[in-house]
Design a protein around this motif. Structure first.
Motif, PDB file in Angstrom:
ATOM      1  N   MET A  28       0.827  -1.201   0.000  1.00  0.00           N
ATOM      2  CA  MET A  28       0.000   0.000   0.000  1.00  0.00           C
ATOM      3  C   MET A  28       0.861   1.250   0.000  1.00  0.00           C
ATOM      4  SD  MET A  28      -2.966  -1.254   2.645  1.00  0.00           S
ATOM      5  CE  MET A  28      -3.588  -2.939   2.473  1.00  0.00           C
ATOM      6  N   TYR A  29       0.382   2.259  -0.707  1.00  0.00           N
ATOM      7  CA  TYR A  29       1.134   3.489  -0.855  1.00  0.00           C
ATOM      8  C   TYR A  29       0.172   4.624  -1.213  1.00  0.00           C
ATOM      9  CZ  TYR A  29       0.367   1.884  -5.603  1.00  0.00           C
ATOM     10  OH  TYR A  29      -0.229   1.400  -6.730  1.00  0.00           O
ATOM     11  N   LEU A  41      -9.373  -5.155  11.938  1.00  0.00           N
ATOM     12  CA  LEU A  41      -9.157  -6.315  11.075  1.00  0.00           C
ATOM     13  C   LEU A  41      -8.071  -7.215  11.654  1.00  0.00           C
ATOM     14  CD1 LEU A  41      -9.820  -7.854   8.512  1.00  0.00           C
ATOM     15  CD2 LEU A  41      -8.215  -6.371   7.268  1.00  0.00           C
ATOM     16  N   ARG A  42      -6.989  -6.622  12.122  1.00  0.00           N
ATOM     17  CA  ARG A  42      -5.925  -7.398  12.757  1.00  0.00           C
ATOM     18  C   ARG A  42      -6.432  -8.108  14.004  1.00  0.00           C
ATOM     19  NH1 ARG A  42      -2.277  -6.538  16.912  1.00  0.00           N
ATOM     20  NH2 ARG A  42      -0.232  -7.550  16.675  1.00  0.00           N
ATOM     21  N   ASP A  43      -7.226  -7.411  14.826  1.00  0.00           N
ATOM     22  CA  ASP A  43      -7.762  -8.013  16.047  1.00  0.00           C
ATOM     23  C   ASP A  43      -8.654  -9.209  15.727  1.00  0.00           C
ATOM     24  OD1 ASP A  43      -6.438  -6.065  17.473  1.00  0.00           O
ATOM     25  OD2 ASP A  43      -8.206  -4.797  17.761  1.00  0.00           O
ATOM     26  N   LEU A  44      -9.465  -9.087  14.689  1.00  0.00           N
ATOM     27  CA  LEU A  44     -10.367 -10.180  14.308  1.00  0.00           C
ATOM     28  C   LEU A  44      -9.577 -11.409  13.853  1.00  0.00           C
ATOM     29  CD1 LEU A  44     -13.140  -8.262  12.321  1.00  0.00           C
ATOM     30  CD2 LEU A  44     -13.376  -9.348  14.556  1.00  0.00           C
ATOM     31  N   ILE A  45      -8.544 -11.175  13.053  1.00  0.00           N
ATOM     32  CA  ILE A  45      -7.745 -12.294  12.547  1.00  0.00           C
ATOM     33  C   ILE A  45      -6.998 -12.978  13.686  1.00  0.00           C
ATOM     34  CG2 ILE A  45      -5.777 -12.890  11.089  1.00  0.00           C
ATOM     35  CD1 ILE A  45      -6.688 -10.629   9.188  1.00  0.00           C
ATOM     36  N   TYR A  97      -0.952 -11.647   4.309  1.00  0.00           N
ATOM     37  CA  TYR A  97       0.220 -11.579   3.450  1.00  0.00           C
ATOM     38  C   TYR A  97       1.286 -10.784   4.192  1.00  0.00           C
ATOM     39  CZ  TYR A  97       2.903 -10.621  -0.884  1.00  0.00           C
ATOM     40  OH  TYR A  97       3.867 -10.537  -1.846  1.00  0.00           O
ATOM     41  N   THR A  98       2.421 -11.423   4.479  1.00  0.00           N
ATOM     42  CA  THR A  98       3.521 -10.727   5.147  1.00  0.00           C
ATOM     43  C   THR A  98       4.646 -10.490   4.146  1.00  0.00           C
ATOM     44  OG1 THR A  98       2.900 -11.774   7.248  1.00  0.00           O
ATOM     45  CG2 THR A  98       5.065 -10.743   7.146  1.00  0.00           C
ATOM     46  N   THR A  99       5.466 -11.502   3.894  1.00  0.00           N
ATOM     47  CA  THR A  99       6.502 -11.367   2.865  1.00  0.00           C
ATOM     48  C   THR A  99       6.075 -12.043   1.561  1.00  0.00           C
ATOM     49  OG1 THR A  99       7.634 -13.427   3.468  1.00  0.00           O
ATOM     50  CG2 THR A  99       8.263 -11.415   4.653  1.00  0.00           C
ATOM     51  N   GLY A 100       5.062 -12.901   1.627  1.00  0.00           N
ATOM     52  CA  GLY A 100       4.600 -13.595   0.435  1.00  0.00           C
ATOM     53  C   GLY A 100       5.365 -14.869   0.114  1.00  0.00           C
ATOM     54  N   SER A 101       6.312 -15.271   0.954  1.00  0.00           N
ATOM     55  CA  SER A 101       7.144 -16.445   0.664  1.00  0.00           C
ATOM     56  C   SER A 101       6.308 -17.719   0.532  1.00  0.00           C
ATOM     57  CB  SER A 101       8.202 -16.625   1.753  1.00  0.00           C
ATOM     58  OG  SER A 101       9.061 -15.512   1.817  1.00  0.00           O
ATOM     59  N   VAL A 139      -6.224 -12.678   0.115  1.00  0.00           N
ATOM     60  CA  VAL A 139      -5.856 -12.581   1.528  1.00  0.00           C
ATOM     61  C   VAL A 139      -6.768 -11.563   2.202  1.00  0.00           C
ATOM     62  CG1 VAL A 139      -3.448 -13.230   1.195  1.00  0.00           C
ATOM     63  CG2 VAL A 139      -4.094 -10.818   1.034  1.00  0.00           C
ATOM     64  N   LEU A 140      -6.978 -11.750   3.485  1.00  0.00           N
ATOM     65  CA  LEU A 140      -7.790 -10.781   4.222  1.00  0.00           C
ATOM     66  C   LEU A 140      -7.016  -9.489   4.447  1.00  0.00           C
ATOM     67  CD1 LEU A 140      -9.489 -12.996   6.958  1.00  0.00           C
ATOM     68  CD2 LEU A 140     -10.483 -12.158   4.810  1.00  0.00           C
ATOM     69  N   ALA A 141      -5.737  -9.602   4.783  1.00  0.00           N
ATOM     70  CA  ALA A 141      -4.980  -8.420   5.178  1.00  0.00           C
ATOM     71  C   ALA A 141      -3.553  -8.491   4.663  1.00  0.00           C
ATOM     72  CB  ALA A 141      -4.982  -8.276   6.694  1.00  0.00           C
ATOM     73  N   ARG A 142      -2.961  -7.306   4.547  1.00  0.00           N
ATOM     74  CA  ARG A 142      -1.577  -7.175   4.077  1.00  0.00           C
ATOM     75  C   ARG A 142      -0.792  -6.367   5.103  1.00  0.00           C
ATOM     76  NH1 ARG A 142       3.287  -6.501   2.236  1.00  0.00           N
ATOM     77  NH2 ARG A 142       3.700  -6.630   0.008  1.00  0.00           N
ATOM     78  N   THR A 143       0.306  -6.943   5.586  1.00  0.00           N
ATOM     79  CA  THR A 143       1.176  -6.189   6.475  1.00  0.00           C
ATOM     80  C   THR A 143       1.956  -5.176   5.637  1.00  0.00           C
ATOM     81  OG1 THR A 143       3.011  -7.733   6.249  1.00  0.00           O
ATOM     82  CG2 THR A 143       1.435  -8.147   8.020  1.00  0.00           C
ATOM     83  N   GLN A 144       2.475  -4.157   6.286  1.00  0.00           N
ATOM     84  CA  GLN A 144       3.220  -3.134   5.579  1.00  0.00           C
ATOM     85  C   GLN A 144       4.664  -3.102   6.045  1.00  0.00           C
ATOM     86  OE1 GLN A 144       1.650  -1.138   2.865  1.00  0.00           O
ATOM     87  NE2 GLN A 144       0.680  -3.113   3.268  1.00  0.00           N
TER      88      GLN A 144
END
Length: 243
Positions: A55-56, A89-93, A209-213, A234-239
């Protein structure tokens, strides 16, 4: 006595509709969430890379592929996400994954299906969750990606396969590793069944999705098994932290 009539009351629509997040009684039964929680769980519609989800800029900006994905495209055709891995969203996951909040599976599947449906026309041929190794599954008790994928598949009226991908090696949790370590950790740890995926368009589902590995290894494995196409939800993407 009241319990005896509860199922009938639900069928007749006589029970109060409550927000699945905070439990607030909602006057409008057509809404999945109360107004307050809906504000805290917005669907991200812009200002991100449609290939990796980074995200940007402003959310009002159209999705645009980032420089990294232009130089080295990921092994999938597109990525869909609901939002940033933060806040409610993070809390729910986390609550669903580690806090025994199994009742949130339906809500998280709704959020996933909403994210996929907002940017896509035709549904996939098959929905496939990111797999857990048997030992990890026994320790945790359930695969959160499978439960989300199950709900998404039902909402899209698409078959779900729990056997298309399997973990062949019990790897250490990715959360404890850096980017390069994650890549080495997961390499060769995923197997696919060509008879289930060959010639089919697959929607690969995970929670975060964190690093996507892990997603990349799963997608490459599906491609090698003869998949016609792979998309990721994915539900969420870390930054990433700013330099």
């Amino acid at each position: 006595m009241l319990r005896r009539f509860a199922p009938l009351a639900r069928r007749l629509g006589l029970t109060a509709a409550r927000c699945p997040v905070c439990g607030t009684v909602m006057a409008d039964r057509t809404r999945p969430l109360c107004a307050r929680c809906a504000v805290e769980l917005p669907l991200r519609t812009g200002g991100y890379c449609p290939s990796c989800g980074e995200m940007y800029g402003r959310e009002a900006d159209p999705p645009t592929r980032c420089a990294e994905c232009r130089l080295t495209p990921p092994p999938w055709d597109g990525l869909y996400l609901h939002g940033r891995y933060a806040g409610l969203l993070r809390d729910l996951i986390l609550g669903f994954k580690f806090g025994n909040s199994y009742g949130r599976a339906r809500l998280l599947a709704d959020l996933g299906a909403l994210a996929y449906g907002s940017g896509r026309g035709l549904p996939p041929d098959l929905v496939v969750p990111v797999p857990l190794h048997t030992r990890r599954l026994l320790w945790r008790g359930f695969n959160q990606s499978l439960e989300i994928a199950r709900g998404v598949a039902g909402r899209l009226s698409v078959p779900l396969s729990t056997e298309a991908l399997t973990r062949t090696r019990n790897t250490p949790p990715q959360t404890r590793l850096g980017v390069k370590e994650r890549q080495a950790n997961i390499k060769g740890a995923i197997a696919a069944r060509p008879d289930l995926v060959r010639g089919r368009r697959v929607l690969l589902v995970d929670d975060v999705y964190t690093t996507g590995s892990t997603l990349r290894e799963c997608a490459r494995t599906l491609r090698r098994a003869g998949c016609e196409g792979v998309e990721v939800l994915v539900l969420a993407r870390t930054q990433r932290e700013p330099d």
